[in-house]
Design an enzyme around this catalytic site. Sequence first.
Site, mmCIF file in Angstrom:
data_model
loop_
_atom_site.group_PDB
_atom_site.id
_atom_site.type_symbol
_atom_site.label_atom_id
_atom_site.label_comp_id
_atom_site.label_asym_id
_atom_site.label_seq_id
_atom_site.Cartn_x
_atom_site.Cartn_y
_atom_site.Cartn_z
ATOM 1 N N GLN A 68 -5.522 -2.775 -16.056
ATOM 2 C CA GLN A 68 -5.646 -1.427 -16.038
ATOM 3 C C GLN A 68 -5.704 -0.631 -17.383
ATOM 4 O OE1 GLN A 68 -1.874 -1.792 -14.101
ATOM 5 N NE2 GLN A 68 -2.469 -0.272 -12.606
ATOM 6 N N TYR A 89 -0.382 -14.113 -18.187
ATOM 7 C CA TYR A 89 -0.832 -12.758 -17.962
ATOM 8 C C TYR A 89 -2.156 -12.603 -18.188
ATOM 9 C CZ TYR A 89 4.426 -11.359 -18.474
ATOM 10 O OH TYR A 89 5.585 -11.263 -18.085
ATOM 11 N N LEU A 146 11.636 -0.713 -13.070
ATOM 12 C CA LEU A 146 11.402 0.201 -11.731
ATOM 13 C C LEU A 146 10.825 -0.630 -10.463
ATOM 14 C CD1 LEU A 146 9.286 2.888 -13.656
ATOM 15 C CD2 LEU A 146 11.534 3.093 -12.888
ATOM 16 N N ALA A 147 11.349 -1.937 -10.393
ATOM 17 C CA ALA A 147 11.015 -2.866 -9.433
ATOM 18 C C ALA A 147 9.525 -2.879 -9.034
ATOM 19 C CB ALA A 147 11.823 -2.608 -8.162
ATOM 20 N N ARG A 183 -0.064 -0.045 -8.500
ATOM 21 C CA ARG A 183 -0.052 -1.410 -8.644
ATOM 22 C C ARG A 183 -0.248 -2.326 -7.325
ATOM 23 N NH1 ARG A 183 4.612 -4.308 -12.201
ATOM 24 N NH2 ARG A 183 3.479 -3.232 -13.833
ATOM 25 N N GLN A 225 3.189 8.127 -18.020
ATOM 26 C CA GLN A 225 4.291 7.054 -17.571
ATOM 27 C C GLN A 225 5.050 6.779 -18.753
ATOM 28 O OE1 GLN A 225 2.534 3.870 -15.427
ATOM 29 N NE2 GLN A 225 1.899 5.172 -13.464
HETATM 30 P P1 NDP Z 1 8.061 -1.648 -13.942
HETATM 31 O O1 NDP Z 1 9.177 -2.088 -12.864
HETATM 32 O O2 NDP Z 1 8.771 -0.436 -14.761
HETATM 33 O O3 NDP Z 1 6.781 -1.359 -13.338
HETATM 34 C C1 NDP Z 1 5.883 -0.654 -14.147
HETATM 35 C C2 NDP Z 1 4.786 -0.280 -13.313
HETATM 36 O O4 NDP Z 1 5.398 1.153 -12.311
HETATM 37 C C3 NDP Z 1 3.812 0.510 -14.081
HETATM 38 O O5 NDP Z 1 2.563 -0.426 -14.412
HETATM 39 C C4 NDP Z 1 3.232 1.461 -13.113
HETATM 40 O O6 NDP Z 1 2.135 0.885 -12.326
HETATM 41 C C5 NDP Z 1 4.537 2.155 -12.511
HETATM 42 N N1 NDP Z 1 5.167 3.044 -13.283
HETATM 43 C C6 NDP Z 1 5.841 3.073 -14.522
HETATM 44 N N2 NDP Z 1 6.146 4.058 -14.850
HETATM 45 C C7 NDP Z 1 5.768 5.001 -13.883
HETATM 46 C C8 NDP Z 1 6.230 6.414 -13.823
HETATM 47 N N3 NDP Z 1 6.895 7.208 -14.875
HETATM 48 N N4 NDP Z 1 5.845 7.142 -12.762
HETATM 49 C C9 NDP Z 1 5.086 6.267 -11.713
HETATM 50 N N5 NDP Z 1 4.511 5.149 -11.788
HETATM 51 C C10 NDP Z 1 5.222 4.462 -12.961
HETATM 52 O O7 NDP Z 1 7.703 -3.039 -15.092
HETATM 53 P P2 NDP Z 1 7.031 -4.213 -14.855
HETATM 54 O O8 NDP Z 1 7.183 -4.948 -13.638
HETATM 55 O O9 NDP Z 1 5.892 -3.873 -15.437
HETATM 56 O O10 NDP Z 1 7.672 -4.986 -16.134
HETATM 57 C C11 NDP Z 1 7.909 -4.636 -17.364
HETATM 58 C C12 NDP Z 1 7.752 -6.061 -18.203
HETATM 59 O O11 NDP Z 1 8.424 -6.937 -17.984
HETATM 60 C C13 NDP Z 1 6.148 -6.784 -17.968
HETATM 61 O O12 NDP Z 1 5.107 -5.936 -18.562
HETATM 62 C C14 NDP Z 1 6.485 -7.953 -18.597
HETATM 63 O O13 NDP Z 1 6.227 -7.830 -20.055
HETATM 64 C C15 NDP Z 1 7.770 -8.225 -18.208
HETATM 65 N N6 NDP Z 1 7.920 -9.019 -16.926
HETATM 66 C C16 NDP Z 1 8.513 -10.173 -16.841
HETATM 67 C C17 NDP Z 1 8.473 -11.024 -15.834
HETATM 68 C C18 NDP Z 1 9.133 -12.554 -16.122
HETATM 69 O O14 NDP Z 1 9.171 -13.351 -15.025
HETATM 70 N N7 NDP Z 1 9.650 -12.804 -17.309
HETATM 71 C C19 NDP Z 1 7.953 -10.816 -14.697
HETATM 72 C C20 NDP Z 1 7.545 -9.350 -14.575
HETATM 73 C C21 NDP Z 1 7.496 -8.463 -15.682
HETATM 74 P P3 NDP Z 1 1.099 1.611 -11.513
HETATM 75 O O15 NDP Z 1 0.915 2.964 -12.325
HETATM 76 O O16 NDP Z 1 -0.061 0.841 -11.637
HETATM 77 O O17 NDP Z 1 1.591 2.009 -10.106
#
Ligand code: NDP
Length: 322
Positions: free
Chosen positions: A27, A54, A213-214, A231, A297
Site C-alpha cells: 500500500q 514482510y 489496533l488489532a 487491510r 492515519q
Molecule cells: P495496527 O493494529 O495499528 O494496524 C494498522 C492498520 O490499521 C493500518 O495499516 C491501517 O490499515 C489501519 N489503520 C491504522 N490507523 C488507522 C486509523 N487511524 N484509522 C483507520 N484505519 C487505521 O498495527 P499493525 O498490525 O500494522 O502492526 C504494527 C507493526 O507491528 C507492523 O507494521 C510490524 O512492524 C509489527 N508487527 C509485528 C508482528 C510480529 O509477529 N512480530 C506481527 C504484526 C505486526 P488499512 O488502512 O489498510 O485498513
Amino acid sequence: MNYRNLGRAGLKLSELSFGSWVTFNKQVDAGLAERMFGTCFDAGINFFDNAEGYERGQSEIVMGKALKALGRPRDAYCVSSKVFFGAHENPMPTQVGLSRKHVTEACHQALERLQVDYLDLYFCHRADPDTPIGETVWAMHNLVTQGKVLYWGTSEWAAEEIAEACDFAAANHLTPPSMEQPQYNLLDRRRFEVEYAPIFEKYGIGTTTWSPLASGALTGKYLDGIPTDSRAALPGYEWLRERMVESERGQERMERVRKLLPIAEELGTSLSKLAIAWCLLNPNVSTVILGASRVEQLEENLAALDLVPQLTEEVQARLRAA
Ligand code: NDP
C-alpha cells in the site's frame, strides 16, 4: 514524545514507533514511505520496524530507500529486522528458521536491503522447534560481537522459551535477549499481562508491541462490514479478514469493539487514539509499534499521546469491563 528504556537495556526508544507489515511495498511505496518517515521524525519517533518476511524482503528495500533519501543521521534512529520466515516463496530448508546459518545469512541480507551497516534490533520472529535454543543464542551473540546487531530479541516466544534463552546466555557468558515483540492491544492481553509477567520481573525484558489496533479492528471501521480500501479487503489477506471479522471469534471481538466505541465518544476522541493511548499505560511496554497505510492515519495515531493523561482509573475500569 517520551522515550522509554528497552527493558533493562540502555537503549531509549520513542514510546510510539512505526512498522511496515502489510503496508510497505503493498500500500506504501518508497515515496509515500519517505513522507511517512518525515512525519515520524517530526513527531520524535526513533524506531522503525521491519522483517525479512514482510513482502519477502521488499518491505526492507522500500524502507531502506526512504531512510536513505531522508538522510537523517544514523545515530539518531533505530531500525530492526526479524529472522525466521525467510524471504523466498519456496524456501530451501536453510533459508528459514533459526539455525546459525539462516540467522547469519538473514542478517547480512537485511543489512543490504535496508542499506545500513548494523541492525539496532534483530528479532527471532518465532521460536524454532527444530533448532536448539543455544545454537540461536550463540549465532545472535556472534552477530553482536561482530557489530552487525546491537540488541537481539524474540517475537511471540513462549515465556519458558525466553527464560531458556536468557538462562543459556547467562550460563555461557553470552549476550542475552533484550526484548520480545508480542501482540498487545485492548483485545489481546493475556500473553503480555499474564504469561510474560515473570519474564519482565526476572530478566527485565523490554517490549516492542505490535498491532495496537488489532490490524484495524480497534478503529471501529469493520463494525458495519469491510471497507473496500481496508487491510481486510486486500488480496492475499483473506485469512486475516476471516480471523478478524468473519469467524465466530471475530464476531465476538467486534461486539467488544462496539462496547468500546461509546467510551471513546464520551471522551471526545476516536477509538483508534483511545486504543493506542491505552497500550502506553502499561509500564512493561517499551514502545508501541504503529501501523498506517496513509499519512492521515499516522497523524491521527500520533495524537494518541495527548490522550494518555485523560485515561483515569475510572476510564480504565470501564475499558476493562467492556
Ligand atoms: P495496527 O493494529 O495499528 O494496524 C494498522 C492498520 O490499521 C493500518 O495499516 C491501517 O490499515 C489501519 N489503520 C491504522 N490507523 C488507522 C486509523 N487511524 N484509522 C483507520 N484505519 C487505521 O498495527 P499493525 O498490525 O500494522 O502492526 C504494527 C507493526 O507491528 C507492523 O507494521 C510490524 O512492524 C509489527 N508487527 C509485528 C508482528 C510480529 O509477529 N512480530 C506481527 C504484526 C505486526 P488499512 O488502512 O489498510 O485498513
